[in-house]
Design an enzyme around this catalytic site. Structure first.
Site, short mmCIF file in Angstrom:
data_model
loop_
_atom_site.label_atom_id
_atom_site.label_comp_id
_atom_site.label_asym_id
_atom_site.label_seq_id
_atom_site.Cartn_x
_atom_site.Cartn_y
_atom_site.Cartn_z
N GLN A 181 -4.77 -1.93 9.38
CA GLN A 181 -4.53 -3.23 8.76
C GLN A 181 -5.08 -4.34 9.65
O GLN A 181 -4.78 -4.40 10.84
CB GLN A 181 -3.01 -3.42 8.53
CG GLN A 181 -2.66 -4.69 7.80
CD GLN A 181 -3.21 -4.71 6.36
OE1 GLN A 181 -3.10 -3.74 5.63
NE2 GLN A 181 -3.81 -5.83 5.98
N ASP B 153 -11.09 2.42 3.57
CA ASP B 153 -11.27 0.97 3.41
C ASP B 153 -12.75 0.63 3.29
O ASP B 153 -13.11 -0.48 2.88
CB ASP B 153 -10.69 0.24 4.63
CG ASP B 153 -9.53 -0.68 4.26
OD1 ASP B 153 -9.30 -0.87 3.05
OD2 ASP B 153 -8.87 -1.19 5.18
N LYS C 57 0.84 -1.21 0.00
CA LYS C 57 0.00 0.00 0.00
C LYS C 57 0.87 1.25 0.00
O LYS C 57 0.60 2.21 -0.72
CB LYS C 57 -0.94 -0.03 1.22
CG LYS C 57 -2.04 -1.08 1.05
CD LYS C 57 -2.77 -1.43 2.32
CE LYS C 57 -3.70 -2.62 2.04
NZ LYS C 57 -4.35 -3.16 3.23
#
Ligand code: NAP
Length: 301
Positions: A97, A120, A53
């Site tokens: 994460q 997200d 990322k």
């Protein structure tokens, strides 16, 4: 029939080239898009995902902020970190994460992220808004799948779509997004009886179960579009999806490879959502004020 390959790497490259232009446009208006990635602990797979990322951010000109927290960090400290990033005007997207260590409640952490920085798409608001088609940030993996489908030139309206896998991050949002586009959607899961009787009816088969070899050619309708979300590491080290690629490609019309299909698109859509957030923070930077989750311009071309 041998299927045409839906090349996620190539589509990602095309989209990312467009992102650099958008970043340039934002920078000209004094906005430097920024993404904060919080990693708790040292899970090796998570470290790889976070690394990918951050690399994608660098490639597109997005500022990345890697916040590493120790595995024994308290819930309060994680929430305080998110609060700080919520208030930071230079941060347009915040990603935690997953998975988190067991002592940290995932739901509370995800709810702490400001809705307009939830790139997200896991905050309850964004999840709920998918039902009405008004999510600000669609979850990255199903969003990427949607663009891969668009790249085949297929109109999903009226098509039989079967999604194998019903997780909150892939299967369920995928079903909702395609229902919003007027597909007829079936979502299967581990307790579905006789999976093949569902998959064989699919014009579009999307598989996200995490089970290598789950989909064999007998389960696939001739001419179907097959999207393989699965990522599985075999004992010999090979990475494969959930679909028996070599056999199924002889029956499908389009198919995604693993690796090189959905995987690169997931990271690309994270950057798309981060740019969207930066643009929303300053609508004039884009020249319009986009809402909803239409395909980015490069994918529509
Ligand atoms: P997950 O949370 O483990 O969910 C798996 C889903 O598949 C569950 O709904 C489960 O059913 C269902 N399932 C399991 N075995 C099945 C079977 N034999 N028949 C039918 N359904 C079955 O996994 P996930 O996070 O959604 O990820 C799924 C796969 O996609 C994994 O391989 C993951 O690595 C991969 N993935 C890839 C990307 C990417 O960027 N390419 C992104 C995310 C995930 P129940 O609900 O009944 O348990």
């Amino acid at each position: 029939m041998t299927a045409q390959i839906i090349d996620g790497k190539a589509l990602s490259r095309q989209l990312r080239a467009g992102f650099r232009e958008r970043v340039g446009h934002l920078q000209a208006q004094g906005v430097q898009p920024g993404l904060a990635v919080i990693l708790v602990g040292e899970n090796p797979a998570s470290q790889v995902y976070v690394g990918n990322k951050i690399k994608a951010c660098e490639e597109c000109g997005v500022r990345s902020l890697h916040v590493g927290l120790p595995a024994d960090v308290s819930e309060a400290e994680v929430l305080a970190t998110i609060e700080r990033l919520n208030a930071d005007e230079q941060v347009h997207g915040i990603l935690v994460q997953l998975p988190l260590p067991p002592h940290i409640p995932v739901a509370r952490v995800l709810e702490a992220i400001a809705v307009d920085k939830d790139v997200d798409g896991f905050h309850l608001y964004n999840v709920g808004a998918l039902v009405t088609g008004h999510s600000i940030f669609p979850p990255c993996t199903p969003y990427g799948v949607q663009l891969l489908l668009d790249a085949t030139g297929t109109d999903v309206a009226g098509q039989n779509v079967v999604v194998v896998g019903a997780s909150n991050i892939v299967g369920k949002p995928m079903g909702l997004m395609l229902l919003q586009r007027e597909a007829t959607v079936t979502i299967c899961h581990a307790k579905t009886r006789d999976l093949a009787q569902h998959t064989i009816l699919a014009d579009i088969l999307i598989v996200a179960a995490g089970k290598p070899g789950l989909i064999v050619p007998q389960m696939v309708k001739r001419g179907a579009i097959v999207i393989d979300v699965g990522i599985n590491r075999l004992p010999d080290g090979r990475i494969v999806g959930d679909v028996c690629f070599d056999e199924v490609k002889e029956k499908a019309s389009w198919i995604t490879p693993v690796p090189g299909g959905v995987g690169p698109m997931t990271v690309t859509m994270l950057i798309e959502n981060t740019l969207r957030s930066a643009e929303r923070s300053f609508p004039l930077a884009r020249g319009d004020d986009r809402h909803g989750w239409d395909a980015p311009p490069a994918a529509r071309a």
